[in-house]
Design a protein around this motif. Structure first.
Motif, mmCIF file in Angstrom:
data_model
loop_
_atom_site.group_PDB
_atom_site.id
_atom_site.type_symbol
_atom_site.label_atom_id
_atom_site.label_comp_id
_atom_site.label_asym_id
_atom_site.label_seq_id
_atom_site.Cartn_x
_atom_site.Cartn_y
_atom_site.Cartn_z
ATOM 1 N N ARG A 1 2.661 -3.143 9.872
ATOM 2 C CA ARG A 1 3.880 -4.420 10.209
ATOM 3 C C ARG A 1 3.931 -4.844 11.814
ATOM 4 O O ARG A 1 3.251 -4.053 12.120
ATOM 5 C CB ARG A 1 5.277 -3.474 10.081
ATOM 6 C CG ARG A 1 5.250 -2.206 10.918
ATOM 7 C CD ARG A 1 6.100 -1.310 10.116
ATOM 8 N NE ARG A 1 6.114 -0.192 10.740
ATOM 9 C CZ ARG A 1 7.202 0.993 11.089
ATOM 10 N NH1 ARG A 1 8.282 0.499 11.297
ATOM 11 N NH2 ARG A 1 6.525 1.914 11.545
ATOM 12 N N THR A 2 4.183 -5.706 11.542
ATOM 13 C CA THR A 2 4.662 -6.554 13.035
ATOM 14 C C THR A 2 5.969 -6.284 13.898
ATOM 15 O O THR A 2 7.212 -6.493 12.875
ATOM 16 C CB THR A 2 4.439 -7.476 13.093
ATOM 17 O OG1 THR A 2 2.679 -7.888 12.429
ATOM 18 C CG2 THR A 2 4.712 -8.450 14.716
ATOM 19 N N LEU A 3 6.222 -5.422 14.565
ATOM 20 C CA LEU A 3 7.832 -5.642 15.481
ATOM 21 C C LEU A 3 8.252 -6.061 16.497
ATOM 22 O O LEU A 3 7.006 -6.561 17.618
ATOM 23 C CB LEU A 3 8.228 -4.377 15.775
ATOM 24 C CG LEU A 3 8.186 -3.336 14.145
ATOM 25 C CD1 LEU A 3 8.076 -2.125 14.404
ATOM 26 C CD2 LEU A 3 9.161 -3.949 13.211
ATOM 27 N N HIS A 4 8.807 -6.826 16.973
ATOM 28 C CA HIS A 4 9.416 -7.088 18.186
ATOM 29 C C HIS A 4 10.085 -6.053 19.044
ATOM 30 O O HIS A 4 10.191 -4.772 18.471
ATOM 31 C CB HIS A 4 10.941 -7.883 18.314
ATOM 32 C CG HIS A 4 11.040 -8.268 18.942
ATOM 33 N ND1 HIS A 4 12.297 -7.964 20.258
ATOM 34 C CD2 HIS A 4 10.979 -9.859 20.412
ATOM 35 C CE1 HIS A 4 12.516 -8.483 21.526
ATOM 36 N NE2 HIS A 4 11.923 -9.373 21.632
ATOM 37 N N TRP A 5 9.645 -5.693 19.832
ATOM 38 C CA TRP A 5 9.712 -4.165 20.942
ATOM 39 C C TRP A 5 10.311 -4.525 22.498
ATOM 40 O O TRP A 5 10.130 -6.080 23.038
ATOM 41 C CB TRP A 5 8.206 -3.482 21.634
ATOM 42 C CG TRP A 5 7.266 -4.837 22.145
ATOM 43 C CD1 TRP A 5 6.732 -5.174 21.579
ATOM 44 C CD2 TRP A 5 7.274 -4.260 23.741
ATOM 45 N NE1 TRP A 5 5.875 -5.650 23.233
ATOM 46 C CE2 TRP A 5 6.485 -5.104 24.009
ATOM 47 C CE3 TRP A 5 8.158 -3.443 24.544
ATOM 48 C CZ2 TRP A 5 6.020 -4.833 25.697
ATOM 49 C CZ3 TRP A 5 7.339 -3.647 25.905
ATOM 50 C CH2 TRP A 5 6.632 -4.628 27.031
ATOM 51 N N GLN A 6 11.098 -4.465 23.504
ATOM 52 C CA GLN A 6 11.331 -3.529 24.686
ATOM 53 C C GLN A 6 11.506 -2.888 25.189
ATOM 54 O O GLN A 6 11.340 -1.616 24.586
ATOM 55 C CB GLN A 6 12.431 -4.813 24.516
ATOM 56 C CG GLN A 6 13.714 -4.428 23.684
ATOM 57 C CD GLN A 6 15.499 -5.082 24.028
ATOM 58 O OE1 GLN A 6 14.787 -6.320 24.690
ATOM 59 N NE2 GLN A 6 16.242 -4.406 23.852
ATOM 60 N N PHE A 7 11.971 -2.897 26.374
ATOM 61 C CA PHE A 7 12.074 -1.262 27.455
ATOM 62 C C PHE A 7 13.108 -0.913 26.716
ATOM 63 O O PHE A 7 14.361 -1.827 27.060
ATOM 64 C CB PHE A 7 11.809 -1.244 28.557
ATOM 65 C CG PHE A 7 10.148 -1.477 28.387
ATOM 66 C CD1 PHE A 7 8.960 -0.026 28.246
ATOM 67 C CD2 PHE A 7 8.966 -2.448 29.293
ATOM 68 C CE1 PHE A 7 7.530 -0.318 28.018
ATOM 69 C CE2 PHE A 7 8.188 -2.267 29.226
ATOM 70 C CZ PHE A 7 7.487 -1.180 28.600
ATOM 71 N N GLU A 8 13.614 0.319 26.785
ATOM 72 C CA GLU A 8 15.197 0.474 26.115
ATOM 73 C C GLU A 8 15.965 0.541 27.522
ATOM 74 O O GLU A 8 14.845 1.464 28.721
ATOM 75 C CB GLU A 8 15.432 1.941 25.718
ATOM 76 C CG GLU A 8 16.459 2.600 25.225
ATOM 77 C CD GLU A 8 16.318 3.397 24.761
ATOM 78 O OE1 GLU A 8 16.594 4.275 24.402
ATOM 79 O OE2 GLU A 8 15.458 3.442 22.714
#
Length: 150
Positions: A96-103
């Protein structure tokens, strides 16, 4: 003979353990020190994350036999960071491909946040040169060590 036999078993057990089984491949304190010395910001960490990371070791912090270091076979689990997306590969297959960021929590600590959980990425994120640690052990999870390969 009764006295010699137990000693033979003890000696055999001592020499049957290899150094790899008893010695950790990473020194956690050194890992943390390297991370702190680099003064990571979210911007510099995001830039460093870009590329391919291969899971190489896990340390499970459970009880009994599960409390050990385990090497992971090559290309079993990869993360490929490209901008704000992360591709998750298992056995070289794109899962899968997901959007990410730092929490946003705990001040300067780095935590990966995605729309759906990604296995092996739980806990605080640390870097030591081209190695990355997801430290899940404070919350009874495993520690997962990645190596940057691209």
């Amino acid at each position: 003979m009764k006295i010699v036999f137990p000693w033979i078993i003890i000696v055999a057990l001592v020499f049957s353990c290899t150094e790899d089984e008893t010695k950790a491949p990473f020194n956690k304190q050194e890992f943390y020190s390297n991370h702190e010395a680099a003064n990571w910001t979210k911007a510099s960490a995001k830039e460093h994350l870009q590329g391919r990371w291969n899971l190489i070791y896990t340390y499970c912090c459970g009880f009994g036999d599960s409390n050990k270091w385990s090497a992971v076979e090559d290309n079993y689990f990869d993360l490929r960071f490209e901008g704000d997306s992360v591709k998750v590969f298992t056995n070289k297959n794109l899962e899968r491909t997901l959007h990410w960021q730092f929490e946003e929590r705990d001040g300067d600590a780095l935590y990966l946040e995605t729309e759906e959980p990604i296995s092996n990425t739980f806990g605080t994120l640390y870097f030591s040169e081209n190695y990355m640690l997801f430290n899940g052990s404070p919350s009874d999870g495993s520690d997962n060590y990645f190596q940057k390969v691209e």
